[in-house]
Every structure is written in structure tokens, then in C-alpha cells.
Motif scaffolding. Structure first.
Motif, PDB file in Angstrom:
ATOM      1  N   MET A  16       3.328   1.770  -2.280  1.00 14.62           N
ATOM      2  CA  MET A  16       3.021   0.153  -1.818  1.00 14.62           C
ATOM      3  C   MET A  16       3.665  -0.187  -0.323  1.00 14.62           C
ATOM      4  O   MET A  16       3.093  -0.777   0.670  1.00 14.62           O
ATOM      5  CB  MET A  16       3.014  -0.704  -2.650  1.00 14.62           C
ATOM      6  CG  MET A  16       2.014  -0.772  -3.807  1.00 14.62           C
ATOM      7  SD  MET A  16       2.401  -2.083  -5.130  1.00 14.62           S
ATOM      8  CE  MET A  16       3.677  -1.418  -5.942  1.00 14.62           C
ATOM      9  N   ALA A  17       5.128   0.151  -0.382  1.00  7.76           N
ATOM     10  CA  ALA A  17       5.728  -0.145   0.679  1.00  7.76           C
ATOM     11  C   ALA A  17       5.243   0.526   1.967  1.00  7.76           C
ATOM     12  O   ALA A  17       5.255   0.003   3.101  1.00  7.76           O
ATOM     13  CB  ALA A  17       7.435   0.010   0.578  1.00  7.76           C
ATOM     14  N   MET A  18       5.247   1.869   1.907  1.00 15.14           N
ATOM     15  CA  MET A  18       4.816   2.684   3.130  1.00 15.14           C
ATOM     16  C   MET A  18       3.485   2.358   3.432  1.00 15.14           C
ATOM     17  O   MET A  18       3.020   2.442   4.488  1.00 15.14           O
ATOM     18  CB  MET A  18       5.027   4.162   2.678  1.00 15.14           C
ATOM     19  CG  MET A  18       6.129   4.624   2.662  1.00 15.14           C
ATOM     20  SD  MET A  18       6.292   6.649   2.672  1.00 15.14           S
ATOM     21  CE  MET A  18       6.036   6.615   4.646  1.00 15.14           C
ATOM     22  N   ALA A  19       2.489   1.956   2.546  1.00 14.72           N
ATOM     23  CA  ALA A  19       1.183   1.727   2.637  1.00 14.72           C
ATOM     24  C   ALA A  19       1.061   0.453   3.672  1.00 14.72           C
ATOM     25  O   ALA A  19       0.191   0.313   4.644  1.00 14.72           O
ATOM     26  CB  ALA A  19       0.488   1.732   1.371  1.00 14.72           C
ATOM     27  N   SER A  42      -4.471  -0.785  -6.636  1.00 15.61           N
ATOM     28  CA  SER A  42      -4.713   0.347  -7.664  1.00 15.61           C
ATOM     29  C   SER A  42      -3.018   0.644  -7.985  1.00 15.61           C
ATOM     30  O   SER A  42      -2.818   0.833  -9.244  1.00 15.61           O
ATOM     31  CB  SER A  42      -5.210   1.443  -7.319  1.00 15.61           C
ATOM     32  OG  SER A  42      -6.647   1.254  -7.146  1.00 15.61           O
ATOM     33  N   ALA A  43      -2.276   0.819  -7.048  1.00 13.88           N
ATOM     34  CA  ALA A  43      -0.911   1.251  -7.330  1.00 13.88           C
ATOM     35  C   ALA A  43      -0.253   0.142  -8.076  1.00 13.88           C
ATOM     36  O   ALA A  43       0.752   0.344  -9.059  1.00 13.88           O
ATOM     37  CB  ALA A  43      -0.159   1.822  -5.907  1.00 13.88           C
ATOM     38  N   GLY A  50       0.975  -7.435 -11.461  1.00 20.07           N
ATOM     39  CA  GLY A  50      -0.360  -8.238 -11.606  1.00 20.07           C
ATOM     40  C   GLY A  50      -0.423  -8.912 -10.305  1.00 20.07           C
ATOM     41  O   GLY A  50      -1.686  -9.189  -9.563  1.00 20.07           O
ATOM     42  N   ALA A  51       0.632  -9.749  -9.892  1.00 21.59           N
ATOM     43  CA  ALA A  51       0.671 -10.487  -8.738  1.00 21.59           C
ATOM     44  C   ALA A  51       0.437  -9.844  -7.327  1.00 21.59           C
ATOM     45  O   ALA A  51      -0.356 -10.174  -6.675  1.00 21.59           O
ATOM     46  CB  ALA A  51       1.800 -11.315  -8.658  1.00 21.59           C
ATOM     47  N   LYS A  52       1.072  -8.807  -7.289  1.00 26.88           N
ATOM     48  CA  LYS A  52       0.867  -7.823  -6.136  1.00 26.88           C
ATOM     49  C   LYS A  52      -0.467  -7.289  -6.011  1.00 26.88           C
ATOM     50  O   LYS A  52      -1.293  -7.167  -4.991  1.00 26.88           O
ATOM     51  CB  LYS A  52       1.793  -6.655  -6.121  1.00 26.88           C
ATOM     52  CG  LYS A  52       1.754  -5.701  -5.134  1.00 26.88           C
ATOM     53  CD  LYS A  52       2.193  -6.492  -3.839  1.00 26.88           C
ATOM     54  CE  LYS A  52       2.122  -5.122  -2.676  1.00 26.88           C
ATOM     55  NZ  LYS A  52       3.023  -5.769  -1.399  1.00 26.88           N
ATOM     56  N   ALA A  53      -1.283  -6.826  -7.363  1.00 23.11           N
ATOM     57  CA  ALA A  53      -2.673  -6.600  -7.339  1.00 23.11           C
ATOM     58  C   ALA A  53      -3.565  -7.658  -6.831  1.00 23.11           C
ATOM     59  O   ALA A  53      -4.503  -7.563  -6.060  1.00 23.11           O
ATOM     60  CB  ALA A  53      -2.938  -5.895  -8.603  1.00 23.11           C
ATOM     61  N   THR A  54      -3.404  -8.828  -7.298  1.00 20.41           N
ATOM     62  CA  THR A  54      -4.236  -9.998  -7.002  1.00 20.41           C
ATOM     63  C   THR A  54      -3.906 -10.156  -5.528  1.00 20.41           C
ATOM     64  O   THR A  54      -5.104 -10.584  -4.891  1.00 20.41           O
ATOM     65  CB  THR A  54      -3.736 -11.321  -7.842  1.00 20.41           C
ATOM     66  OG1 THR A  54      -3.965 -10.970  -9.266  1.00 20.41           O
ATOM     67  CG2 THR A  54      -4.557 -12.378  -7.387  1.00 20.41           C
ATOM     68  N   GLN A  59      -6.333 -10.165   0.130  1.00 20.61           N
ATOM     69  CA  GLN A  59      -6.625  -9.347   1.296  1.00 20.61           C
ATOM     70  C   GLN A  59      -7.936  -8.816   1.404  1.00 20.61           C
ATOM     71  O   GLN A  59      -8.234  -8.974   2.675  1.00 20.61           O
ATOM     72  CB  GLN A  59      -5.394  -8.359   1.485  1.00 20.61           C
ATOM     73  CG  GLN A  59      -4.053  -8.980   1.653  1.00 20.61           C
ATOM     74  CD  GLN A  59      -4.101 -10.049   2.916  1.00 20.61           C
ATOM     75  OE1 GLN A  59      -4.330  -9.672   3.849  1.00 20.61           O
ATOM     76  NE2 GLN A  59      -3.064 -11.029   2.603  1.00 20.61           N
ATOM     77  N   ILE A  60      -8.381  -7.776   0.521  1.00 19.21           N
ATOM     78  CA  ILE A  60      -9.649  -7.217   0.643  1.00 19.21           C
ATOM     79  C   ILE A  60     -10.745  -8.232   0.828  1.00 19.21           C
ATOM     80  O   ILE A  60     -11.366  -8.025   1.756  1.00 19.21           O
ATOM     81  CB  ILE A  60      -9.786  -6.461  -0.588  1.00 19.21           C
ATOM     82  CG1 ILE A  60      -9.091  -5.320  -0.633  1.00 19.21           C
ATOM     83  CG2 ILE A  60     -11.156  -6.075  -0.657  1.00 19.21           C
ATOM     84  CD1 ILE A  60      -9.002  -4.670  -2.106  1.00 19.21           C
ATOM     85  N   MET A  61     -10.596  -9.317   0.123  1.00 18.92           N
ATOM     86  CA  MET A  61     -11.715 -10.319   0.020  1.00 18.92           C
ATOM     87  C   MET A  61     -11.548 -11.225   1.556  1.00 18.92           C
ATOM     88  O   MET A  61     -12.561 -11.515   2.236  1.00 18.92           O
ATOM     89  CB  MET A  61     -11.638 -11.548  -0.930  1.00 18.92           C
ATOM     90  CG  MET A  61     -12.161 -10.974  -2.047  1.00 18.92           C
ATOM     91  SD  MET A  61     -13.731  -9.817  -2.180  1.00 18.92           S
ATOM     92  CE  MET A  61     -14.806 -11.093  -1.773  1.00 18.92           C
TER      93      MET A  61
END
Length: 195
Positions: A16-19, A42-43, A50-54, A59-61
Motif C-alpha cells: 500500500m505504501a509503495m502503491a 484489496s490489500a 477497513g478504514a483504509k479500504a473505505t 478515491q475510486i468513486m
């Protein structure tokens, strides 16, 4: 790349950090950016964050809303999945609730109107997913949910709760009328499955 190696090794925090630091800066198109954010999401889920996934979904939206016409392919599918999931809780609520009879025929009628209004809102919400996003997979899933909701309501009308104040011939006439409405709802459900 190193980020992909971290991802394959299930080293989610490093990935996640590198991405976020590198992969996003190399993503040129909105679709590529959504692809990266989806991998981050996904990662984050795998890492139990969960907060990071949300945040990644947001960001996607955001990217999608700003670039609707240029988002293509699997990126559009990711958007569809997010939109579908956002609306699915409304369907779950509809499915859990049941038609209530009330104490009088008028109360039953009012409850049927309320349930029909809930069905209409659900149909509008999922139709918006299908129309706004335009991804085939999530459009079909949305239409299926709307059809299934129609089936649920049709089944409730086929065996309606009898109010204590409605008996005899009046109840039999009401049941016949409600069965007719339920049959029409069944036909509408089939139309959603076929289309």
C-alpha cells in the motif's frame, strides 16, 4: 516491480505504501488510477484495515465521478461493485421487513402502499446503478435484485396477513384482488430476469 512483489507476497502494508507513493504517480489514465486504488483497497481488506479500504473506495468513486466517460474495462467493474454494495443494504432491509396486516382493512391497504413505495425506491436505486455505471456484470446483478424484490412482495400479497376486522366474503374478495396484484408483480420480476 517491487510493489507487485510485495502484493504477491501478501506484504500488504508495504504494498500500500509503495502503491500510493509510486504506482499512482505512474498511472496516466483514470482507469489506471482506479486499477491502482482497487489494488490498494484489496490489500487493505486483506490487512484488516477497513478504514483504509473505505478510503480507497472513496478515491475510486471520486476519480470515476470526475471522469465518467473515460473509465473503461475492469475499472468500470470496480465502480459497479462499489455502487452495488452501497445499495445492497437497502435490499437487505427490504428483505428483512415483512408486510404487516394492521387492525383494519384500511391499515392493511396503507401498509401495502408503504411496501410498494419501498419497492419503488429500491427499483430506482438499483436502476441507477445499472444506468449510471453501465458495467454489464453489475447491471445484471442490479436487475436481478430488483426482480427478486418484486418476487418477495408478490409472495407477501399471495398470502397477506389478515386484519382482524376483515372477515368472510370481504376478506376473500381482498385476497383475490391482492393475488392479482401479486401475479402482476411476478410477471414484472420475470421481465427483470429476462432483460
Amino acid at each position: 516491480s517491487m510493489a507487485s512483489a510485495f502484493e504477491r507476497a501478501n506484504r500488504n502494508d508495504e504494498f500500500m505504501a509503495m502503491a500510493e507513493k509510486y504506482l499512482l504517480s505512474y498511472a496516466r489514465t483514470p482507469s489506471e488510477k482506479i486499477e491502482v486504488w482497487n489494488r490498494i483497497e484489496s490489500a487493505a481488506r486483506r490487512a484488516g484495515k477497513g478504514a483504509k479500504a473505505t478510503s480507497a473506495q472513496q478515491q475510486i468513486m471520486r476519480i470515476y465521478e470526475q471522469n465518467k466517460k473515460s473509465v473503461l474495462g475492469s475499472s468500470l467493474s470496480y465502480v459497479g461493485a462499489i455502487r452495488f454494495a452501497q445499495e445492497f443494504s437497502a435490499f437487505e432491509k427490504f428483505r428483512r421487513e415483512v408486510l404487516k396486516g394492521g387492525k383494519t382493512g384500511a391499515e392493511l391497504e396503507q401498509n401495502i402502499r408503504k411496501r410498494n413505495a419501498e419497492l419503488t425506491k429500491l427499483k430506482d436505486r438499483f436502476s441507477a446503478v445499472a444506468q449510471d455505471v453501465g458495467d454489464a456484470e453489475w447491471s445484471v446483478a442490479s436487475l436481478y435484485v430488483v426482480g427478486y424484490a418484486h418476487e418477495i412482495f408478490a409472495a407477501e400479497l399471495a398470502n397477506p396477513p389478515q386484519p382482524p376486522g376483515v372477515v368472510g366474503e370481504a376478506w376473500q374478495k381482498a385476497k383475490v384482488a391482492l393475488a392479482g396484484i401479486g401475479a402482476q408483480l411476478q410477471k414484472t420480476a420475470r421481465d427483470y430476469y429476462v432483460n
